[in-house]
Design a protein around this motif. Sequence first.
Motif, short mmCIF file in Angstrom:
data_model
loop_
_atom_site.label_atom_id
_atom_site.label_comp_id
_atom_site.label_asym_id
_atom_site.label_seq_id
_atom_site.Cartn_x
_atom_site.Cartn_y
_atom_site.Cartn_z
N ALA A 165 0.84 -1.21 0.00
CA ALA A 165 0.00 0.00 0.00
C ALA A 165 0.87 1.25 0.00
O ALA A 165 0.57 2.23 -0.70
CB ALA A 165 -0.93 0.00 1.22
N LYS A 166 1.94 1.23 0.76
CA LYS A 166 2.85 2.38 0.82
C LYS A 166 3.45 2.67 -0.56
O LYS A 166 3.51 3.82 -1.01
CB LYS A 166 3.95 2.12 1.84
N ILE A 167 3.89 1.61 -1.24
CA ILE A 167 4.45 1.77 -2.59
C ILE A 167 3.41 2.37 -3.53
O ILE A 167 3.69 3.32 -4.28
CB ILE A 167 4.94 0.41 -3.12
N CYS A 168 2.20 1.83 -3.50
CA CYS A 168 1.14 2.31 -4.39
C CYS A 168 0.80 3.77 -4.11
O CYS A 168 0.69 4.59 -5.03
CB CYS A 168 -0.12 1.45 -4.23
N HIS A 169 0.66 4.12 -2.86
CA HIS A 169 0.23 5.47 -2.52
C HIS A 169 1.32 6.51 -2.77
O HIS A 169 1.01 7.65 -3.14
CB HIS A 169 -0.25 5.51 -1.07
#
Length: 219
Positions: A113-117
């Motif tokens: 999620a961190k990578i995507c956001h």
Amino acid sequence: MNNLNRFLESTLLRATMTASEVELLIREAIEEQFVGVCVPPFWLKKVRRELGEESIQLVTVIGFPFGYSDTATKVFETKKAIRQGADELDLVWSQTAYHSDMNWPKIELAQIAKICHEEERILKVIIETANLNEQQLTEACLICEDAGADFVKTSTGYASAGAKVEDIKLMRETLSSSVGIKASGGIKTLDFALELIKAGADRIGTSSAKAIMDAWRKG
């Protein structure tokens, strides 16, 4: 409902899919202005090129279809998909870790999620509802939300069952309004799609998007 097309994500995830089928998927998506198209990573660059500036989300899958890959592999897949133009990532969570009572799914989801956001991309987590009882479904939704998922998705289409109205209702009762629900798996008819939307689905992932739109126009 005057914008059914904006709920529909036209999906093509078959092992034997061909280039001509992908081209048809793109043409129909542009004609109907579907909210998105979902294709395997192999086809991302072509579909990105063909969609051009269209307001259609390009969606792909990560860890598909069983979620067996380790986190490093899923991270690699995610970063590569983003580089190739994916707007949204549908990640199969680690079912084997969840059913082994490990905390690993939440750790893995939070990392991805961190990578995507950071790249302003959307993360949808596939929890495979057919393999969960009610208590597990509620727990799975909360894990996804706590980890930062933007959507929770019902199915890969490879399990014993796909989307169910009762599952969507429970998911909507469990998740906060900031987390979307994508219903997928076995959605072939207009009536079923509308039932799922009424139950709380924000997206309908289906290989029958064009047929559903044709039925909707006929009234």
